[in-house]
Scaffold this active site. Structure first.
Site, PDB file in Angstrom:
ATOM      1  N   ASP A  36     -27.787  -4.434 -23.206  1.00 23.98           N
ATOM      2  CA  ASP A  36     -27.448  -5.233 -22.028  1.00 23.98           C
ATOM      3  C   ASP A  36     -26.051  -4.926 -21.488  1.00 23.98           C
ATOM      4  OD1 ASP A  36     -25.859  -6.344 -23.961  1.00 23.98           O
ATOM      5  OD2 ASP A  36     -26.679  -8.375 -23.791  1.00 23.98           O
ATOM      6  N   GLY A  37     -25.369  -3.934 -22.080  1.00 24.86           N
ATOM      7  CA  GLY A  37     -24.063  -3.525 -21.592  1.00 24.86           C
ATOM      8  C   GLY A  37     -22.889  -4.173 -22.288  1.00 24.86           C
ATOM      9  N   GLU A  38     -23.116  -5.138 -23.178  1.00 29.87           N
ATOM     10  CA  GLU A  38     -22.010  -5.779 -23.880  1.00 29.87           C
ATOM     11  C   GLU A  38     -21.421  -4.840 -24.939  1.00 29.87           C
ATOM     12  OE1 GLU A  38     -23.334  -9.519 -25.404  1.00 29.87           O
ATOM     13  OE2 GLU A  38     -23.479 -10.442 -23.413  1.00 29.87           O
ATOM     14  N   ARG A  94       2.377  -2.675 -11.617  1.00 31.54           N
ATOM     15  CA  ARG A  94       2.658  -2.417 -10.204  1.00 31.54           C
ATOM     16  C   ARG A  94       2.677  -3.704  -9.364  1.00 31.54           C
ATOM     17  NH1 ARG A  94       1.937   2.277  -7.712  1.00 31.54           N
ATOM     18  NH2 ARG A  94       0.612   3.023  -9.417  1.00 31.54           N
ATOM     19  N   GLN A  95       1.690  -4.555  -9.549  1.00 33.40           N
ATOM     20  CA  GLN A  95       1.562  -5.763  -8.724  1.00 33.40           C
ATOM     21  C   GLN A  95       2.403  -6.862  -9.367  1.00 33.40           C
ATOM     22  OE1 GLN A  95      -0.322  -5.508  -5.938  1.00 33.40           O
ATOM     23  NE2 GLN A  95      -0.196  -7.582  -5.166  1.00 33.40           N
ATOM     24  N   ASP A 168      13.423   9.777  -5.852  1.00 32.03           N
ATOM     25  CA  ASP A 168      13.853   8.659  -5.005  1.00 32.03           C
ATOM     26  C   ASP A 168      15.076   7.994  -5.621  1.00 32.03           C
ATOM     27  OD1 ASP A 168      12.865   7.073  -7.136  1.00 32.03           O
ATOM     28  OD2 ASP A 168      10.901   6.951  -6.185  1.00 32.03           O
ATOM     29  N   LYS A 191      13.216   8.446  -0.652  1.00 29.94           N
ATOM     30  CA  LYS A 191      11.797   8.253  -0.372  1.00 29.94           C
ATOM     31  C   LYS A 191      11.563   6.955   0.389  1.00 29.94           C
ATOM     32  CE  LYS A 191       8.936   6.927  -3.679  1.00 29.94           C
ATOM     33  NZ  LYS A 191       8.058   6.956  -4.876  1.00 29.94           N
ATOM     34  N   ARG A 193       8.146   4.792   1.309  1.00 24.35           N
ATOM     35  CA  ARG A 193       6.699   4.699   1.114  1.00 24.35           C
ATOM     36  C   ARG A 193       6.063   3.944   2.279  1.00 24.35           C
ATOM     37  NH1 ARG A 193       3.092   5.616  -2.699  1.00 24.35           N
ATOM     38  NH2 ARG A 193       4.644   6.168  -4.272  1.00 24.35           N
ATOM     39  N   ASP A 218       9.807  12.540 -13.112  1.00 22.44           N
ATOM     40  CA  ASP A 218       9.326  11.235 -12.659  1.00 22.44           C
ATOM     41  C   ASP A 218       8.694  10.511 -13.835  1.00 22.44           C
ATOM     42  OD1 ASP A 218       8.952   9.203 -10.880  1.00 22.44           O
ATOM     43  OD2 ASP A 218       7.609  10.298  -9.543  1.00 22.44           O
TER      44      ASP A 218
END
Length: 293
Positions: A36-38, A94-95, A168, A191, A193, A218
């Site tokens: 079932d994907g578990e 990132r967020q 940057d 830089k 963005r 980087d």
């Protein structure tokens, strides 16, 4: 008592080097999918009374995170004295703020999940931008290690007359540290963005270093746009080289980036054909210090 080093699938090579360096026992984490994907998870190695270090780079976190949590909980259920996460690359940094109404601040949510599962976190060069340290996000002890000395050593041994180039302004301290370690000059580009895949870069006058080999450094190579655009600003110099810590190279980034440089080299924080710089010695030293900063 020996530490028990448990790699999630895909992290076996890194974990094997780590275990050898810190004289730990190398175990295994067996995973598969039920019909079932578990997720099914089974540990191979006895955690009872031991420090257990689960090794999992988090470059593709969504596909492995549940298995990681199940492995950690199983180790604790079986009597581990402590369960630590060794994540050479740490995702969801990132967020780190709500840029638009209704957005998830996923760095905070992810930190809560990890903090509720593990006793300690060990990682290399997390992408800290608006937070001064991981302790601003995570409620468990964290150890942040830096790859710059390893990058500097590789550049010194493999590049003739290097000019260290930061992509940057944020890379000023990073590029300067690498350059200072090997007595090389360095410059930093500017830089702007415009989006996830659109950047503009300005370069200073580089004529004074035309006899040098530019080495773009980087921390993360993801979309690769910064590296590609920056490489174009190095025209007229010796063929440029590139050294990065985290070789994510999403989608078609790798062929685009590799076409712009004579050589692209990365650490093994994220498994990739460009890996040349081993980080296991760095992490092993931290484990032998009992993860104290």
């Amino acid at each position: 008592m020996q530490r028990l080093i448990l790699p999630l699938p895909g992290n076996e090579g890194f974990a094997k080097r780590l275990a050898a360096l810190c004289q730990g026992e190398l175990g295994a984490v067996e995973t598969r999918r039920f019909p079932d994907g578990e997720n099914y998870v089974r540990l191979h190695g006895d955690p009872r009374g031991r420090a257990v270090d689960i090794v999992c780079t988090l470059a593709r976190p969504d596909s492995c995170f549940l298995s990681l949590v199940f492995a950690a909980d199983t180790a604790r259920d079986l009597g581990a004295a402590e369960v630590n996460l060794i994540a050479p690359y740490l995702a969801y940094m990132r967020q780190d703020k709500r840029f638009q109404d209704g957005e998830s601040v996923s760095s905070l949510s992810f930190a809560r999940l990890v903090s509720s599962t593990f006793d300690r976190l060990l990682t290399v060069d997390p992408h800290l931008h608006r937070h001064p340290s991981l302790s601003a996000l995570y409620t468990i002890p964290t150890t942040t290690l830096h790859a710059a000395p390893r990058l500097a050593s590789w550049i010194a041994g493999n590049v003739q007359a290097p000019l260290i180039v930061g992509p940057d302004e944020e890379s000023e301290q990073w590029a300067g540290s690498i350059a200072a370690r090997i007595g090389a000059p360095h410059v930093v580009l500017r830089k702007t963005r415009r989006g996830d895949r659109q950047v503009e870069i300005e370069a200073p006058d580089l004529s004074a270093w035309r006899d040098c080999t530019p080495v773009l450094v980087d921390d993360i190579a993801s979309s690769g746009r910064t590296l590609v655009v920056a490489a174009g600003k190095l025209a007229g110099m010796r063929p440029p080289q590139c050294v990065v810590v985290h070789a994510l190279f999403a989608e078609d980034a790798w062929p685009q980036v590799s076409a712009c440089f004579e050589r692209v080299v990365s650490t093994d924080a994220v498994p990739h054909p460009s890996n040349r710089i081993e980080l296991a010695p760095l992490l092993a030293n931290a484990l032998l210090r009992n993860l104290r900063d």
